[in-house]
Design an enzyme around this catalytic site. Sequence first.
Site, PDB file in Angstrom:
ATOM      1  N   GLU A   1      42.639  58.447  95.362  1.00  0.00           N
ATOM      2  CA  GLU A   1      43.275  57.147  95.618  1.00  0.00           C
ATOM      3  C   GLU A   1      44.600  57.066  94.881  1.00  0.00           C
ATOM      4  OE1 GLU A   1      41.170  54.066  93.237  1.00  0.00           O
ATOM      5  OE2 GLU A   1      39.676  55.653  93.103  1.00  0.00           O
TER       6      GLU A   1
ATOM      7  N   LYS B   1      47.385  56.129  92.240  1.00  0.00           N
ATOM      8  CA  LYS B   1      47.411  55.698  90.850  1.00  0.00           C
ATOM      9  C   LYS B   1      48.434  54.567  90.776  1.00  0.00           C
ATOM     10  CE  LYS B   1      47.783  57.531  86.205  1.00  0.00           C
ATOM     11  NZ  LYS B   1      48.535  56.412  85.667  1.00  0.00           N
TER      12      LYS B   1
ATOM     13  N   ASP C   1      50.842  51.935  89.257  1.00  0.00           N
ATOM     14  CA  ASP C   1      51.601  51.862  88.012  1.00  0.00           C
ATOM     15  C   ASP C   1      51.790  50.394  87.626  1.00  0.00           C
ATOM     16  OD1 ASP C   1      52.846  52.907  85.889  1.00  0.00           O
ATOM     17  OD2 ASP C   1      54.697  53.457  86.915  1.00  0.00           O
TER      18      ASP C   1
ATOM     19  N   TYR D   1      39.609  49.229  90.923  1.00  0.00           N
ATOM     20  CA  TYR D   1      39.128  50.568  91.292  1.00  0.00           C
ATOM     21  C   TYR D   1      37.979  51.071  90.429  1.00  0.00           C
ATOM     22  CZ  TYR D   1      42.539  51.069  87.575  1.00  0.00           C
ATOM     23  OH  TYR D   1      43.240  50.891  86.414  1.00  0.00           O
TER      24      TYR D   1
ATOM     25  N   LYS E   1      50.029  63.778  88.759  1.00  0.00           N
ATOM     26  CA  LYS E   1      51.314  63.072  88.741  1.00  0.00           C
ATOM     27  C   LYS E   1      52.290  63.772  89.672  1.00  0.00           C
ATOM     28  CE  LYS E   1      50.917  60.005  85.280  1.00  0.00           C
ATOM     29  NZ  LYS E   1      51.927  59.976  84.253  1.00  0.00           N
TER      30      LYS E   1
ATOM     31  N   CYS F   1      75.366  61.518  56.666  1.00  0.00           N
ATOM     32  CA  CYS F   1      74.647  60.497  57.431  1.00  0.00           C
ATOM     33  C   CYS F   1      75.673  59.587  58.104  1.00  0.00           C
ATOM     34  CB  CYS F   1      73.751  59.682  56.506  1.00  0.00           C
ATOM     35  SG  CYS F   1      73.083  58.216  57.311  1.00  0.00           S
TER      36      CYS F   1
ATOM     37  N   CYS G   1      75.129  55.861  56.163  1.00  0.00           N
ATOM     38  CA  CYS G   1      75.439  55.642  54.743  1.00  0.00           C
ATOM     39  C   CYS G   1      76.386  56.706  54.193  1.00  0.00           C
ATOM     40  CB  CYS G   1      74.149  55.598  53.917  1.00  0.00           C
ATOM     41  SG  CYS G   1      73.382  57.210  53.736  1.00  0.00           S
TER      42      CYS G   1
ATOM     43  N   CYS H   1      68.841  62.385  56.429  1.00  0.00           N
ATOM     44  CA  CYS H   1      69.674  61.712  55.455  1.00  0.00           C
ATOM     45  C   CYS H   1      68.806  61.588  54.204  1.00  0.00           C
ATOM     46  CB  CYS H   1      70.057  60.333  55.982  1.00  0.00           C
ATOM     47  SG  CYS H   1      70.515  59.194  54.677  1.00  0.00           S
TER      48      CYS H   1
ATOM     49  N   CYS I   1      69.367  54.273  52.348  1.00  0.00           N
ATOM     50  CA  CYS I   1      70.235  54.203  53.531  1.00  0.00           C
ATOM     51  C   CYS I   1      69.857  53.001  54.406  1.00  0.00           C
ATOM     52  CB  CYS I   1      70.095  55.499  54.321  1.00  0.00           C
ATOM     53  SG  CYS I   1      70.839  55.438  55.957  1.00  0.00           S
TER      54      CYS I   1
HETATM   55  S1  IVH Z   1      40.329  55.138  87.177  1.00  0.00           S
HETATM   56  C1  IVH Z   1      38.303  55.744  82.703  1.00  0.00           C
HETATM   57  N1  IVH Z   1      41.890  54.674  89.173  1.00  0.00           N
HETATM   58  O1  IVH Z   1      45.836  54.732  85.046  1.00  0.00           O
HETATM   59  C2  IVH Z   1      39.557  55.433  83.374  1.00  0.00           C
HETATM   60  N2  IVH Z   1      42.768  54.376  87.011  1.00  0.00           N
HETATM   61  O2  IVH Z   1      46.750  56.748  83.192  1.00  0.00           O
HETATM   62  C3  IVH Z   1      39.315  55.354  84.848  1.00  0.00           C
HETATM   63  N3  IVH Z   1      45.076  53.593  86.968  1.00  0.00           N
HETATM   64  O3  IVH Z   1      43.761  53.789  82.396  1.00  0.00           O
HETATM   65  C4  IVH Z   1      40.510  54.878  85.489  1.00  0.00           C
HETATM   66  N4  IVH Z   1      45.353  53.489  89.137  1.00  0.00           N
HETATM   67  O4  IVH Z   1      44.769  51.939  83.927  1.00  0.00           O
HETATM   68  C5  IVH Z   1      41.779  54.703  87.852  1.00  0.00           C
HETATM   69  N5  IVH Z   1      43.149  54.265  91.071  1.00  0.00           N
HETATM   70  C6  IVH Z   1      43.038  54.278  89.752  1.00  0.00           C
HETATM   71  C7  IVH Z   1      44.104  53.925  88.904  1.00  0.00           C
HETATM   72  C8  IVH Z   1      43.927  53.993  87.527  1.00  0.00           C
HETATM   73  C9  IVH Z   1      45.911  53.287  87.959  1.00  0.00           C
HETATM   74  C10 IVH Z   1      45.425  53.485  85.537  1.00  0.00           C
HETATM   75  C11 IVH Z   1      44.308  53.053  84.628  1.00  0.00           C
HETATM   76  C12 IVH Z   1      44.124  54.208  83.668  1.00  0.00           C
HETATM   77  C13 IVH Z   1      45.479  54.807  83.696  1.00  0.00           C
HETATM   78  C14 IVH Z   1      45.472  56.237  83.193  1.00  0.00           C
END
Ligand code: IVH
Length: 689
Positions: A124, A126, A128, A236, A328, A422, A425, A440, A445
């Site tokens: 799924e 991730k 942000d 999630y 990532k 420095c 200072c 330094c 400083c």
């Molecule tokens: S599962 C035990 N699923 O990414 C942690 N996390 O970088 C299980 N996050 O701490 C997390 N999308 O805050 C999960 N589809 C997703 C996510 C997700 C974003 C976040 C979450 C996690 C962080 C780690």
Amino acid sequence: MTTDDLFTPQASSAAQELRILELRAQISHHDRLYYDQAKPEISDREYDSLYRDLVDLERAHPELISPDSPTQKVGGRPQGAFVQVRHLVPMQSLDNTYSAKEITEFVERLQRLLPGEEIPMIIEPKVDGVAIALLYEKGHLIRAATRGDGTSGDEVTRNIRTIGVIPAKLHGKMVPDLLEVRGEVYLPKETFARINAERDEQGLTTFANPRNAAAGTLKQLDPNIVAERKLSAVFYGFGAFEPAADDALPESMEDFFHALQGWGVPVNPRHWTARDAGEVMVAIRELGEIRRGFAFETDGAVIKADLISQHARLGSTSKAPRWAIAYKYEPEQAKTRLLGITVQVGRSGVLTPVAELEPVFVAGSTVSRATLHNEEEIARKDLRIGDWVMVEKAGDVIPAVVKVLNEERNGLEQVFAMPTQCPVCHGLVTRIEGEVAVRCANPGCAAQTRRRIEYFAGRSAMDIEGLGEAMVLQLCDAGLVDDLADLYTLTAEQLLPLERMGEKSVSNLLASIWGSRDQPLWRLLAGLGIPHVGVTVARTLAASFGTIDRLEAASVEELCAVEEIGEIMATAIYGWFRDPAVLSLLEKLRAAGLNFGERDPKGTAPAADGPLKGTTWVLTGTLSIPREEAADLIRANGGKVSGSVSAKTTYLLAGEEAGSKLEKAQKLGVKILTKEEFRKLIDETHRDP
Ligand code: IVH
């Protein structure tokens, strides 16, 4: 009587006490009107004036400060802070990977850990955003908390209730008795662009990226502002989960997502399933192609074992579950010019070169500076002033110069040399044997002092709200603070003339500085700048010695006896406490009334005696009581609690989903107690913390 009269020498302390009580009652009354009824009776200005009077009186009479004063309460209007709440199950993070090879290794590891089993996986986006945990009891939303340090976070229920997509009540059938559902709050990309355009127009600073905007919005004290910003969320995962009496836990994450949808909880717009590494990579690629179309920013994919029954058996490391991993995507890069290199001085005097770049938009925000770490790094990249370079956001956040475009050189580029003095200072710069950094050497400083104060006030140390970089700079430039202890002698008269400091911000700042005196010992230890002592070691030292006095008195041998503290660290800590400048700073801090450990909750320091005396414990997995509570119980009974298993460990207390610590303890032959055995042991020898 007005408060001014009270500062005359004649004013009796009984009269002052009365006025303090009166002010507290008035402020609490107005807080209730403001927060609970949204019907304020007085203006902000009038409120500020009452509040400032109280702060001033309490400053003059610290002995009259009580924990129920509005100046001491977090979560009240003035401090801009939230109540901390403990998660029922800690919120972990995820291991990251960037390569297909590591995805294959992840899948192979799952297969190794569960030999012969089918391990269906789910992929799924991730998201942000800002991690959040919602607690539903019998279907009603009773609490929302940010992730915080993973163990406890800010209680932000009122703000969360303004988010339209989050149901206050779960719909449908089979609503669980208890559900701690986890997800991410985000600011939709479109909304982010709109808000920034509006802020530009109003001459306000813009948000660097949607995640910062979401985090900043959740921290707003006024839920109306939160409502205006139109946050959204997806969910999630879960922490605590007690299904309805005639129901069971979902079998798979996919079933869980369906259940969430049925209850009206928003989930990720897409997910994929896979049976092997090849299928996982196909899903990752598909997601990579469509992810820019989602309303939220996404920097990766999360791959999870789908079957919940397998999660417990796969367990987790101290930081992350073994049943999930984050992939990532390659960060975006942009081309720009290196205009110059400036040098920053850190809190221990380290000189850090910083790239000054022609501003360029990359991965969601404008970049104009990036740390270059040290001279060697610049030489390694052969970076010259005037070069064209590629920049990216490390982890999508931290700007970094990744390479020089040699073909763009015209011969006019200049080689950079670290200064021999420095830059602040003008003191001598030295290179420590065996280290790449130069420093330094002048502890007085101004730049070092500033950074030390910034760090002390920062989130990982004393966490003083309102005392950020800009404020510290002003305080130092105005000559108001020369060391950490000077913070505690600041007065409203000194602060009012500073830039952008109205009466309200002054009283807020004074209240938060004042309030920080009661921070637990580990925060003070983490903020003092003791060499090698960061948050983790500070916590260990606080737990092992209990007070600064005992820590100061400890010999190198005694320090070494503490798990996780080696000889280099022990010698450095011992030496630090023998520096006359340090001792005089500590005396000033003690006189200012800081908590040197004596005011920590009972149980933080091990009881001198007790049935568990001489034993060292490590806690792992999910216990039936919060881990800190179990640790307090152990300490109250004379035992020590440590973070990692070693030959010095007497007992490992293993809850559910215990992971690597359990394996290590088994290898070392450490005695392992289940939570039931621990209960029995404590019940037999019980002493409350
Ligand atoms: S599962 C035990 N699923 O990414 C942690 N996390 O970088 C299980 N996050 O701490 C997390 N999308 O805050 C999960 N589809 C997703 C996510 C997700 C974003 C976040 C979450 C996690 C962080 C780690």
